[in-house]
Design a protein around this motif. Sequence first.
Motif, PDB file in Angstrom:
ATOM      1  N   ASP A   1      28.470  41.784  58.080  1.00 57.05           N
ATOM      2  CA  ASP A   1      27.286  41.434  57.260  1.00 57.05           C
ATOM      3  C   ASP A   1      26.964  42.197  55.924  1.00 57.05           C
ATOM      4  N   TYR A   2      27.324  43.545  56.015  1.00 53.53           N
ATOM      5  CA  TYR A   2      27.192  44.570  55.214  1.00 53.53           C
ATOM      6  C   TYR A   2      28.467  44.603  54.086  1.00 53.53           C
ATOM      7  N   MET A   3      29.429  44.396  54.548  1.00 56.54           N
ATOM      8  CA  MET A   3      30.563  44.096  53.730  1.00 56.54           C
ATOM      9  C   MET A   3      30.512  43.064  52.876  1.00 56.54           C
ATOM     10  N   LYS A   4      29.939  41.875  53.526  1.00 54.26           N
ATOM     11  CA  LYS A   4      29.748  40.617  52.635  1.00 54.26           C
ATOM     12  C   LYS A   4      28.720  40.801  51.741  1.00 54.26           C
ATOM     13  N   SER A   5      27.591  41.578  52.111  1.00 53.26           N
ATOM     14  CA  SER A   5      26.617  41.811  51.020  1.00 53.26           C
ATOM     15  C   SER A   5      27.105  42.718  49.685  1.00 53.26           C
ATOM     16  N   VAL A   6      28.024  43.714  49.929  1.00 58.82           N
ATOM     17  CA  VAL A   6      28.449  44.645  48.809  1.00 58.82           C
ATOM     18  C   VAL A   6      29.759  44.193  48.270  1.00 58.82           C
ATOM     19  N   GLY A   7      30.501  43.140  48.874  1.00 55.79           N
ATOM     20  CA  GLY A   7      31.867  42.748  48.357  1.00 55.79           C
ATOM     21  C   GLY A   7      32.125  41.196  48.416  1.00 55.79           C
ATOM     22  N   GLY A   8      31.014  40.411  48.765  1.00 54.31           N
ATOM     23  CA  GLY A   8      31.323  39.071  48.774  1.00 54.31           C
ATOM     24  C   GLY A   8      32.115  38.153  47.479  1.00 54.31           C
ATOM     25  N   ASN A   9      31.747  38.739  46.564  1.00 52.04           N
ATOM     26  CA  ASN A   9      32.395  37.955  45.367  1.00 52.04           C
ATOM     27  C   ASN A   9      33.691  38.289  45.269  1.00 52.04           C
ATOM     28  N   LEU A  10      34.338  39.209  45.846  1.00 50.15           N
ATOM     29  CA  LEU A  10      35.791  39.874  45.544  1.00 50.15           C
ATOM     30  C   LEU A  10      36.888  38.708  46.259  1.00 50.15           C
ATOM     31  N   THR A  11      37.811  38.368  45.415  1.00 50.72           N
ATOM     32  CA  THR A  11      39.065  37.609  45.987  1.00 50.72           C
ATOM     33  C   THR A  11      39.741  38.703  46.892  1.00 50.72           C
ATOM     34  N   VAL A  12      40.059  38.277  48.178  1.00 52.80           N
ATOM     35  CA  VAL A  12      40.801  39.216  48.833  1.00 52.80           C
ATOM     36  C   VAL A  12      42.236  38.489  49.439  1.00 52.80           C
ATOM     37  N   PRO A  13      43.104  39.337  49.449  1.00 49.12           N
ATOM     38  CA  PRO A  13      44.518  38.857  50.095  1.00 49.12           C
ATOM     39  C   PRO A  13      44.620  38.595  51.547  1.00 49.12           C
ATOM     40  N   LEU A  14      45.116  37.471  52.069  1.00 51.65           N
ATOM     41  CA  LEU A  14      44.994  37.099  53.381  1.00 51.65           C
ATOM     42  C   LEU A  14      46.229  36.886  54.037  1.00 51.65           C
TER      43      LEU A  14
ATOM     44  N   ALA B   1      39.718  48.488  49.464  1.00 49.77           N
ATOM     45  CA  ALA B   1      38.284  47.693  49.223  1.00 49.77           C
ATOM     46  C   ALA B   1      37.717  49.038  48.484  1.00 49.77           C
ATOM     47  N   LEU B   2      37.996  50.179  48.932  1.00 51.87           N
ATOM     48  CA  LEU B   2      37.113  51.257  48.434  1.00 51.87           C
ATOM     49  C   LEU B   2      37.270  51.535  46.796  1.00 51.87           C
ATOM     50  N   LYS B   3      38.639  51.093  46.346  1.00 46.07           N
ATOM     51  CA  LYS B   3      38.841  51.009  44.879  1.00 46.07           C
ATOM     52  C   LYS B   3      37.942  49.866  44.040  1.00 46.07           C
ATOM     53  N   GLU B   4      37.757  48.683  45.005  1.00 51.91           N
ATOM     54  CA  GLU B   4      37.011  47.570  44.296  1.00 51.91           C
ATOM     55  C   GLU B   4      35.600  47.649  44.498  1.00 51.91           C
ATOM     56  N   ILE B   5      35.053  48.556  45.553  1.00 50.70           N
ATOM     57  CA  ILE B   5      33.594  48.642  45.956  1.00 50.70           C
ATOM     58  C   ILE B   5      33.538  50.098  45.943  1.00 50.70           C
ATOM     59  N   PRO B   6      33.384  50.731  44.872  1.00 49.82           N
ATOM     60  CA  PRO B   6      33.244  52.309  44.809  1.00 49.82           C
ATOM     61  C   PRO B   6      31.960  52.931  45.649  1.00 49.82           C
ATOM     62  N   GLN B   7      30.902  52.142  45.979  1.00 52.43           N
ATOM     63  CA  GLN B   7      29.738  52.467  46.535  1.00 52.43           C
ATOM     64  C   GLN B   7      30.250  52.716  48.104  1.00 52.43           C
ATOM     65  N   LEU B   8      31.386  52.104  48.625  1.00 55.15           N
ATOM     66  CA  LEU B   8      31.646  52.514  50.132  1.00 55.15           C
ATOM     67  C   LEU B   8      32.106  53.965  50.197  1.00 55.15           C
ATOM     68  N   GLN B   9      32.500  54.426  49.250  1.00 53.07           N
ATOM     69  CA  GLN B   9      32.961  55.979  49.382  1.00 53.07           C
ATOM     70  C   GLN B   9      31.707  56.919  49.710  1.00 53.07           C
ATOM     71  N   ASN B  10      30.632  56.299  49.499  1.00 52.96           N
ATOM     72  CA  ASN B  10      29.453  57.268  49.770  1.00 52.96           C
ATOM     73  C   ASN B  10      29.083  57.162  51.244  1.00 52.96           C
ATOM     74  N   ASP B  11      29.817  56.424  52.080  1.00 56.26           N
ATOM     75  CA  ASP B  11      29.535  56.131  53.400  1.00 56.26           C
ATOM     76  C   ASP B  11      30.018  56.720  54.348  1.00 56.26           C
TER      77      ASP B  11
END
Length: 288
Positions: A48-61, A103-113
Amino acid sequence: MTLNLQDIPRVKHITKQAFLKHYFKPQKPVVIEGFIKDWPAYTKWNLDYMKSVGGNLTVPLYDDRPVSHEDGFNQPHARMKLAEYIDLLKREPTKFRIFLWNALKEIPQLQNDFTFPDFGLSLMKGIPMLFFGGKNSHTFMHYDIDLANIFHFHFDGQKQCILFDQKQNDFLYKIPHSLITREDINFNNPDLKKWPALKKAKGWKCQLNHGEVLYIPEGYWHYMRYKTPGFSMSLRAVARNPKNFSKAIYNLVIMRYLDNFMRRLKGQKWIDWKNQQAITRTHKKLSK
């Protein structure tokens, strides 16, 4: 009869000196259970947290379809918004996985965690990679192209891990000019009559739970199966063993480009030849 697997040792905590002495130098895996309990990620990181901070990003599957000559090296099979993908994970089983996503490159705030841990190895700080999967999705048995030392941190759920070192290559039905074994081997429940060489292989196993970290030594083969939806982060350090380092250079500079060239030149015949060679070469060595 099942695979010859021993449990990976587990410790609650470990010092840098103890890690280097007991696990890095002898190149043995270990699960550290309580290492990241002081990280904000320990309490924050879930789907849920990952969805809240990066939900709009397109990811490779990626899924578990057999390798095709039409696929490039590590080319994704589909793309999706992260929010849609996480909704899918929570709704139903899916074979789609996120693999090697920076993901940490696309969602820099994760680096604070989290903080980069000091295990006595120089970690590559520019490429923390995230991996996501749904219930019963799995990776093929493979080893990483750079044969790095890997610290694999798991979040939100449970993951089954099976490891083999490079000394087991003769028994694993390794695909030549590749980093994987035969894709039709189910390492969760292998048919040892069909794949008899696996009886000779000696490996390791564990179940990773939320907040635990698995140390995967240089060049170890690994098979990962998600028992529940979840995700992991890998931090890595360059291979120290000269033989492993030279293999990594070969893989990065020659092998992957040779394989892509042969796929374009020979098409599916190249893939079929490699798959047959995995059996031929393995059983030839087994007969000796």
